[in-house]
Design a protein around this motif. Structure first.
Motif, PDB file in Angstrom:
ATOM      1  N   LYS A  14      84.983  33.523 -38.212  1.00  0.00           N
ATOM      2  CA  LYS A  14      85.933  34.249 -38.865  1.00  0.00           C
ATOM      3  C   LYS A  14      86.631  33.721 -40.046  1.00  0.00           C
ATOM      4  CE  LYS A  14      87.232  36.580 -34.357  1.00  0.00           C
ATOM      5  NZ  LYS A  14      86.621  35.482 -33.641  1.00  0.00           N
ATOM      6  N   ALA A  15      86.200  33.975 -41.120  1.00  0.00           N
ATOM      7  CA  ALA A  15      86.781  33.369 -42.430  1.00  0.00           C
ATOM      8  C   ALA A  15      87.744  34.220 -43.130  1.00  0.00           C
ATOM      9  CB  ALA A  15      85.777  32.998 -43.518  1.00  0.00           C
ATOM     10  N   GLU A  16      89.075  33.257 -43.790  1.00  0.00           N
ATOM     11  CA  GLU A  16      90.298  33.776 -43.951  1.00  0.00           C
ATOM     12  C   GLU A  16      90.731  33.211 -45.088  1.00  0.00           C
ATOM     13  OE1 GLU A  16      93.651  32.990 -41.140  1.00  0.00           O
ATOM     14  OE2 GLU A  16      91.700  32.407 -39.824  1.00  0.00           O
ATOM     15  N   ASP A  17      91.464  33.920 -46.143  1.00  0.00           N
ATOM     16  CA  ASP A  17      91.899  33.233 -47.317  1.00  0.00           C
ATOM     17  C   ASP A  17      93.170  34.402 -47.719  1.00  0.00           C
ATOM     18  OD1 ASP A  17      92.452  31.719 -49.492  1.00  0.00           O
ATOM     19  OD2 ASP A  17      90.549  32.010 -50.312  1.00  0.00           O
ATOM     20  N   GLU A  18      93.969  34.064 -48.739  1.00  0.00           N
ATOM     21  CA  GLU A  18      95.087  34.782 -49.485  1.00  0.00           C
ATOM     22  C   GLU A  18      94.379  34.864 -50.925  1.00  0.00           C
ATOM     23  OE1 GLU A  18      96.140  33.725 -45.738  1.00  0.00           O
ATOM     24  OE2 GLU A  18      96.151  32.003 -47.309  1.00  0.00           O
ATOM     25  N   THR A  19      94.504  36.076 -51.491  1.00  0.00           N
ATOM     26  CA  THR A  19      94.469  36.213 -52.866  1.00  0.00           C
ATOM     27  C   THR A  19      95.586  36.761 -53.637  1.00  0.00           C
ATOM     28  OG1 THR A  19      92.830  36.878 -54.828  1.00  0.00           O
ATOM     29  CG2 THR A  19      93.206  38.446 -52.733  1.00  0.00           C
ATOM     30  N   ALA A  20      96.075  36.675 -54.851  1.00  0.00           N
ATOM     31  CA  ALA A  20      96.910  37.188 -55.672  1.00  0.00           C
ATOM     32  C   ALA A  20      96.605  38.446 -55.957  1.00  0.00           C
ATOM     33  CB  ALA A  20      97.307  36.282 -56.946  1.00  0.00           C
ATOM     34  N   ILE A  21      97.678  39.324 -55.965  1.00  0.00           N
ATOM     35  CA  ILE A  21      97.553  41.009 -55.986  1.00  0.00           C
ATOM     36  C   ILE A  21      98.640  41.230 -57.277  1.00  0.00           C
ATOM     37  CG2 ILE A  21      96.426  41.567 -54.181  1.00  0.00           C
ATOM     38  CD1 ILE A  21      98.978  42.475 -52.966  1.00  0.00           C
ATOM     39  N   ILE A  22      98.572  42.423 -57.667  1.00  0.00           N
ATOM     40  CA  ILE A  22      99.665  42.962 -58.550  1.00  0.00           C
ATOM     41  C   ILE A  22     100.925  43.374 -57.617  1.00  0.00           C
ATOM     42  CG2 ILE A  22     100.265  44.915 -60.264  1.00  0.00           C
ATOM     43  CD1 ILE A  22      97.462  44.757 -61.289  1.00  0.00           C
ATOM     44  N   PRO A  23     102.039  42.795 -57.839  1.00  0.00           N
ATOM     45  CA  PRO A  23     102.809  43.164 -56.871  1.00  0.00           C
ATOM     46  C   PRO A  23     103.680  44.431 -57.078  1.00  0.00           C
ATOM     47  CG  PRO A  23     103.841  41.440 -58.612  1.00  0.00           C
ATOM     48  CD  PRO A  23     102.290  41.784 -58.857  1.00  0.00           C
ATOM     49  N   ARG A  24     102.706  45.303 -56.708  1.00  0.00           N
ATOM     50  CA  ARG A  24     103.148  46.970 -56.734  1.00  0.00           C
ATOM     51  C   ARG A  24     103.084  47.722 -55.736  1.00  0.00           C
ATOM     52  NH1 ARG A  24      99.623  49.053 -61.357  1.00  0.00           N
ATOM     53  NH2 ARG A  24      97.980  49.071 -59.651  1.00  0.00           N
ATOM     54  N   PRO A  25     103.911  48.246 -54.895  1.00  0.00           N
ATOM     55  CA  PRO A  25     103.628  48.823 -53.642  1.00  0.00           C
ATOM     56  C   PRO A  25     102.927  50.284 -54.366  1.00  0.00           C
ATOM     57  CG  PRO A  25     105.796  48.271 -53.733  1.00  0.00           C
ATOM     58  CD  PRO A  25     105.257  47.765 -55.195  1.00  0.00           C
ATOM     59  N   GLU A  26     102.230  50.845 -53.384  1.00  0.00           N
ATOM     60  CA  GLU A  26     101.489  51.898 -53.541  1.00  0.00           C
ATOM     61  C   GLU A  26     101.319  53.268 -52.311  1.00  0.00           C
ATOM     62  OE1 GLU A  26      97.501  50.953 -54.880  1.00  0.00           O
ATOM     63  OE2 GLU A  26      97.977  50.006 -56.937  1.00  0.00           O
ATOM     64  N   TYR A  27     101.368  54.331 -52.658  1.00  0.00           N
ATOM     65  CA  TYR A  27     101.488  55.328 -51.573  1.00  0.00           C
ATOM     66  C   TYR A  27     100.102  55.547 -51.239  1.00  0.00           C
ATOM     67  CZ  TYR A  27     102.446  59.944 -49.504  1.00  0.00           C
ATOM     68  OH  TYR A  27     102.744  60.867 -48.891  1.00  0.00           O
ATOM     69  N   GLY A 138      91.133  25.222 -46.562  1.00  0.00           N
ATOM     70  CA  GLY A 138      92.373  23.876 -46.594  1.00  0.00           C
ATOM     71  C   GLY A 138      93.798  24.246 -46.512  1.00  0.00           C
ATOM     72  N   ASP A 139      94.052  25.557 -46.466  1.00  0.00           N
ATOM     73  CA  ASP A 139      95.645  25.991 -46.175  1.00  0.00           C
ATOM     74  C   ASP A 139      95.962  25.037 -45.093  1.00  0.00           C
ATOM     75  OD1 ASP A 139      97.752  28.317 -46.484  1.00  0.00           O
ATOM     76  OD2 ASP A 139      97.445  27.924 -44.515  1.00  0.00           O
ATOM     77  N   SER A 140      97.470  24.457 -45.158  1.00  0.00           N
ATOM     78  CA  SER A 140      98.072  23.570 -44.261  1.00  0.00           C
ATOM     79  C   SER A 140      98.307  24.197 -42.714  1.00  0.00           C
ATOM     80  CB  SER A 140      99.268  23.063 -44.858  1.00  0.00           C
ATOM     81  OG  SER A 140     100.289  24.196 -45.100  1.00  0.00           O
ATOM     82  N   ARG A 141      98.568  25.548 -43.127  1.00  0.00           N
ATOM     83  CA  ARG A 141      98.976  26.464 -41.612  1.00  0.00           C
ATOM     84  C   ARG A 141      97.722  26.392 -40.803  1.00  0.00           C
ATOM     85  NH1 ARG A 141     101.764  30.755 -45.667  1.00  0.00           N
ATOM     86  NH2 ARG A 141      99.974  29.999 -46.552  1.00  0.00           N
ATOM     87  N   ARG A 142      96.812  26.774 -41.376  1.00  0.00           N
ATOM     88  CA  ARG A 142      95.330  26.863 -40.726  1.00  0.00           C
ATOM     89  C   ARG A 142      94.958  25.703 -40.397  1.00  0.00           C
ATOM     90  NH1 ARG A 142      95.251  31.455 -44.218  1.00  0.00           N
ATOM     91  NH2 ARG A 142      94.029  30.465 -45.739  1.00  0.00           N
ATOM     92  N   ARG A 143      95.105  24.543 -41.205  1.00  0.00           N
ATOM     93  CA  ARG A 143      94.448  23.199 -40.833  1.00  0.00           C
ATOM     94  C   ARG A 143      95.468  22.791 -39.517  1.00  0.00           C
ATOM     95  NH1 ARG A 143      95.708  20.985 -45.402  1.00  0.00           N
ATOM     96  NH2 ARG A 143      97.379  19.835 -44.981  1.00  0.00           N
ATOM     97  N   HIS A 192      85.813  23.623 -51.993  1.00  0.00           N
ATOM     98  CA  HIS A 192      87.076  24.195 -52.784  1.00  0.00           C
ATOM     99  C   HIS A 192      88.025  23.125 -52.789  1.00  0.00           C
ATOM    100  CE1 HIS A 192      90.226  27.363 -53.312  1.00  0.00           C
ATOM    101  NE2 HIS A 192      90.875  26.708 -52.292  1.00  0.00           N
ATOM    102  N   ASN A 193      88.307  22.313 -51.489  1.00  0.00           N
ATOM    103  CA  ASN A 193      89.286  21.406 -51.084  1.00  0.00           C
ATOM    104  C   ASN A 193      88.985  20.307 -52.407  1.00  0.00           C
ATOM    105  OD1 ASN A 193      90.502  22.815 -49.399  1.00  0.00           O
ATOM    106  ND2 ASN A 193      89.501  21.604 -47.684  1.00  0.00           N
ATOM    107  N   ASP A 194      87.882  19.959 -52.814  1.00  0.00           N
ATOM    108  CA  ASP A 194      87.667  18.913 -53.619  1.00  0.00           C
ATOM    109  C   ASP A 194      88.000  19.320 -54.911  1.00  0.00           C
ATOM    110  OD1 ASP A 194      86.402  17.232 -51.964  1.00  0.00           O
ATOM    111  OD2 ASP A 194      84.494  17.513 -52.392  1.00  0.00           O
ATOM    112  N   LYS A 195      87.779  20.512 -55.271  1.00  0.00           N
ATOM    113  CA  LYS A 195      87.958  21.096 -56.633  1.00  0.00           C
ATOM    114  C   LYS A 195      89.657  21.058 -56.638  1.00  0.00           C
ATOM    115  CE  LYS A 195      84.206  24.051 -57.683  1.00  0.00           C
ATOM    116  NZ  LYS A 195      83.738  25.683 -57.645  1.00  0.00           N
ATOM    117  N   LYS A 196      90.415  21.319 -55.680  1.00  0.00           N
ATOM    118  CA  LYS A 196      91.951  21.232 -55.607  1.00  0.00           C
ATOM    119  C   LYS A 196      92.620  19.691 -55.976  1.00  0.00           C
ATOM    120  CE  LYS A 196      93.616  25.419 -53.328  1.00  0.00           C
ATOM    121  NZ  LYS A 196      94.385  25.952 -52.292  1.00  0.00           N
ATOM    122  N   ILE A 197      91.905  18.878 -55.560  1.00  0.00           N
ATOM    123  CA  ILE A 197      91.989  17.614 -55.729  1.00  0.00           C
ATOM    124  C   ILE A 197      91.646  17.150 -56.948  1.00  0.00           C
ATOM    125  CG2 ILE A 197      91.535  15.027 -54.716  1.00  0.00           C
ATOM    126  CD1 ILE A 197      91.050  16.170 -52.212  1.00  0.00           C
TER     127      ILE A 197
END
Length: 208
Positions: A14-27, A138-143, A192-197
């Motif tokens: 089970k792989a997980e991540d967060e990604t930025a979205i346009i902050p706009r609620p939709e119906y 590498g998210d600290s909460r999941r780590r 991914h973590n190496d690139k962040k460093i």
């Protein structure tokens, strides 16, 4: 080959991540609800995975919409958990899609893991294969969760020898048929973590 696929257990993670979205609620017309909020505003706000605003068709519908935009936190990210079968010919499947402003804790993540693990073990494992763990970026909460469940739990975990390339431990589960399965085998995206460093250091204003 497809017959062998159906009869051979294929591990998945089970792989997980967060990604930025346009902050706009939709119906959402089919559900009559507004998606894109992640809970009520406030100094102690924690994202609620199941938070939606029901609109309705009564006289108070418009007022509910106004109050939602005034009192609810607009999500800036989408959190996704996907099933990643370890086989090139099998597709990825979305398990969880959550609107979030990235203010959730490791306790919320653990709750989601436990619920999804239970569902997958009863529904998915009999037809696909064992779920062997979770993957993150590498998210600290999941780590934190991965470290808590991989170190120092002597009664539930059996160490994997270091000479095989492991420095943590994993759980060995014995099925009713006497078959041994590896569980809680966690994965951090090292590239991914190496690139962040490295990337923040590759800057003309930073002197090493």
């Amino acid at each position: 080959e497809m017959m062998s696929l159906s009869s051979t257990p294929i591990p998945y993670i089970k792989a997980e991540d967060e990604t930025a979205i346009i902050p706009r609620p939709e119906y959402k017309l089919d559900a009559d609800e507004v998606w894109g909020f992640c809970g009520k505003k406030g100094p102690h706000h924690i994202c609620d995975e199941g938070f939606v605003v029901k609109v309705g068709d009564d006289d108070g519908a418009y007022q509910r919409l106004l109050e939602a935009f005034q009192s609810c936190q607009v999500a800036t990210h989408t959190r996704v958990i996907m099933i990643n079968p370890l086989h090139r010919k099998l597709p990825r499947i979305v398990l969880l899609l959550q609107a979030t402003c990235n203010r959730f804790t490791h306790d919320e993540v653990l709750h989601q893991w436990l619920v999804l693990d239970t569902l997958c073990e009863s529904i998915l494992d009999p037809v696909l294969g064992p779920g062997i763990g979770h993957a993150s970026d590498g998210d600290s909460r999941r780590r934190k969760l991965m470290l808590n469940q991989s170190v120092g739990v002597v009664d539930r975990y059996r160490p994997v020898p270091v000479d095989l390339g492991f420095i943590m431990s994993t759980r060995i589960e014995v099925t009713a048929a006497g078959k041994k399965l590896l569980k809680d085998l966690y994965d951090q995206d090292c590239i991914h973590n190496d690139k962040k460093i490295l990337n923040p250091l590759d800057h003309p204003t930073r002197i090493l």
